[in-house]
Design a protein around this motif. Structure first.
Motif, mmCIF file in Angstrom:
data_model
loop_
_atom_site.group_PDB
_atom_site.id
_atom_site.type_symbol
_atom_site.label_atom_id
_atom_site.label_comp_id
_atom_site.label_asym_id
_atom_site.label_seq_id
_atom_site.Cartn_x
_atom_site.Cartn_y
_atom_site.Cartn_z
ATOM 1 N N LYS A 191 0.773 -1.083 -0.044
ATOM 2 C CA LYS A 191 -0.127 -0.110 -0.050
ATOM 3 C C LYS A 191 0.829 1.413 -0.073
ATOM 4 O O LYS A 191 1.786 1.442 0.752
ATOM 5 N N GLY B 174 -7.647 8.277 5.701
ATOM 6 C CA GLY B 174 -6.627 7.360 6.053
ATOM 7 C C GLY B 174 -7.258 6.053 5.810
ATOM 8 O O GLY B 174 -6.641 5.114 6.009
ATOM 9 N N ASP C 103 -5.439 2.426 4.263
ATOM 10 C CA ASP C 103 -4.801 1.500 5.177
ATOM 11 C C ASP C 103 -5.903 0.223 5.336
ATOM 12 O O ASP C 103 -5.285 -0.878 5.250
ATOM 13 N N LYS D 247 -1.656 8.748 13.438
ATOM 14 C CA LYS D 247 -2.340 8.622 12.378
ATOM 15 C C LYS D 247 -1.740 7.732 11.239
ATOM 16 O O LYS D 247 -2.112 7.449 10.096
HETATM 17 MG MG MG Z 1 -2.564 7.279 6.174
#
Ligand code: MG
Ligand code: ADP
Ligand code: ASP
Length: 406
Positions: free
Chosen positions: A7, A151, A154, A209
């Motif tokens: 990723k 985010g 992920d 984060k």
């Molecule tokens: Mg991130």
């Protein structure tokens, strides 16, 4: 032959040069004889830009259209990455969430993944293609595009690794691993070579984060071998592992912080059974998540002050809900502060040792930092402080627990 999910976050695909260098990392994995699925974020800053476009029309917009817009950045990078991979001679194809499909629930803006259709996507990988999936996006029950929360790429990557039974999921980002505290604020932060799922989950949910909380939850549930590493330097990253894979546990493994907090106090609420339920009921109905709560009974025992925190993005909304219910709740007035920070120390070692909280209180007291609210669980202690002391508090605590890099 192993199956690896790689990723790449926003800074790792920030421009054409970065996409080319990410493609080389994919190429080298393939050169070792492995099959690879790639998940990409939008270029750094792109999602913020899209959010701003929406806010310019209406901050409280239709969330279905919101998701249609903010998911767009990942479409661009998925296609560009597939082209880069083709350029270096690999067979590669891009996929959007709806094409897989990556099914989610209908909570637009913060959807949860329900399943990943195996079909043609998985077949393309077994046929030797590198499949490049746009992160962050899915498909609702009504066949509309959803997004997984900021985010969220992920989580796309970990969910994909679980669905494919991948041997490893590598999260490439702009730091070379998980640190004892945010290395951009605490210069003496140390890289952690192995961290438990549980600690990583606490760190993420308390503001670190580097991984989205939901991605760690999924990794823990499906025992995905997760590694956080840099796309800029070729050094070993941080492995997120089971507790029994770590022999010696530090008392405190890390210190997280979140500036996304705001504090609200209801002054002189009637002190009677059912009052907490009647205050928090309307907030739950309004989909507002309440975090820390403290209640103080006043001296005459007739009234109580109730303090709690909500995410800063819910601050105005919360105040409106409370004001609209003032007659039912019967409080005297509201005191509020949108600018507070939550600082948390995290470590599984706390289970078997006392004195961790005391050390935190002392270190903050020595710097003259006032603690406004405290909450604890088995492996963490959190305090709420004024936002202006965030850096000072982080550095002081980092030293107090002997975490500083020598
Ligand atoms: Mg991130
Ligand atoms: P990406 O775009 O690759 O997903 P993010 O910005 O979401 O990257 O996450 C990486 C950032 O997380 C780092 O730049 C760092 O500032 C921040 N961060 C916060 N806490 C930590 C921590 N404990 N260890 C490492 N990074 C952290
Ligand atoms: N592009 C999305 C965001 O900025 C998702 C991600 O980067 O993981 O939040």
């Amino acid at each position: 032959m192993a199956l690896i999910v790689q990723k790449f976050g926003g800074t790792s695909v920030a421009d054409m040069e970065r996409i080319a260098s990410a493609a080389r990392l994919v190429e080298s994995e393939v050169a070792q004889g492995n099959k690879v699925a790639v998940v990409v974020s939008a270029m750094a800053g792109e999602t913020n830009k899209l959010v701003k476009y929406i806010s310019a029309i209406s901050p409280t917009s239709d969330m279905k259209e919101h998701d249609t817009v903010v998911s767009a950045g990942e479409q661009v990078t998925a296609g560009l990455m597939a082209l880069e991979l083709q350029k270096v001679g690999l067979k590669a194809r891009s996929w959007l969430g709806w094409q897989v499909p990556l099914r989610t629930d209908d909570s637009y803006g913060k959807a949860r993944i329900k399943g990943i259709g195996p079909g043609t996507f998985a077949r393309s990988i077994s046929d030797g293609q590198v499949a490049v999936l746009a992160g962050f996006q899915g498909l609702s029950s009504g066949n509309r595009i959803t997004t997984l929360g900021r985010g969220g790429s992920d989580t796309t990557a970990v969910a994909l690794a679980a669905a494919l039974g991948a041997d490893r999921c590598d999260i490439f980002t702009d730091v070379d691993g998980v640190y004892t505290s945010d290395p951009r604020i605490v210069a003496k932060a140390r890289k952690i070579s192995k961290i438990t799922y549980e600690e990583m989950l606490e760190m993420a949910s308390l503001g670190a984060k580097v991984l989205q909380t939901r991605s760690v939850e999924l990794a823990m549930k499906y025992r995905v071998k997760l590694q956080v590493r840099s796309s800029f330097t070729d050094v070993e990253g941080t492995l997120v592992v089971d507790e029994n894979e770590i022999l010696e546990h530090e008392l405190v493994s890390g210190i997280a912080h979140s500036r996304d907090e705001s504090k609200i106090t209801l002054i002189r609420v009637a002190d009677r059974p059912g009052i907490a339920a009647s205050i928090f009921g309307p907030l739950t109905e309004a989909n507002i998540n309440v975090d820390m709560i403290v209640q103080n009974v006043s001296e005459d025992g007739a009234a109580t002050d109730l303090t709690f925190t909500v995410n800063r993005s819910d601050y105005e909304h919360t105040l409106n809900v409370l004001r609209n219910n003032k007659d039912n709740l019967g409080f005297e007035r509201i005191a509020s502060d949108p600018g507070v920070t939550k600082i948390s120390v995290v470590g599984v070692g706390m289970r078997s040792h006392s004195g961790v909280a005391q050390k935190m209180f002392n270190a903050l007291a020595e710097r003259g930092i006032n603690i406004q609210v405290i909450s604890t669980s088995e492996i963490k202690v959190s305090v709420l402080i004024s936002e202006e002391y965030t850096e000072l508090a982080l550095r002081a605590l980092h030293s107090a627990y002997d975490l500083d890099e020598n």
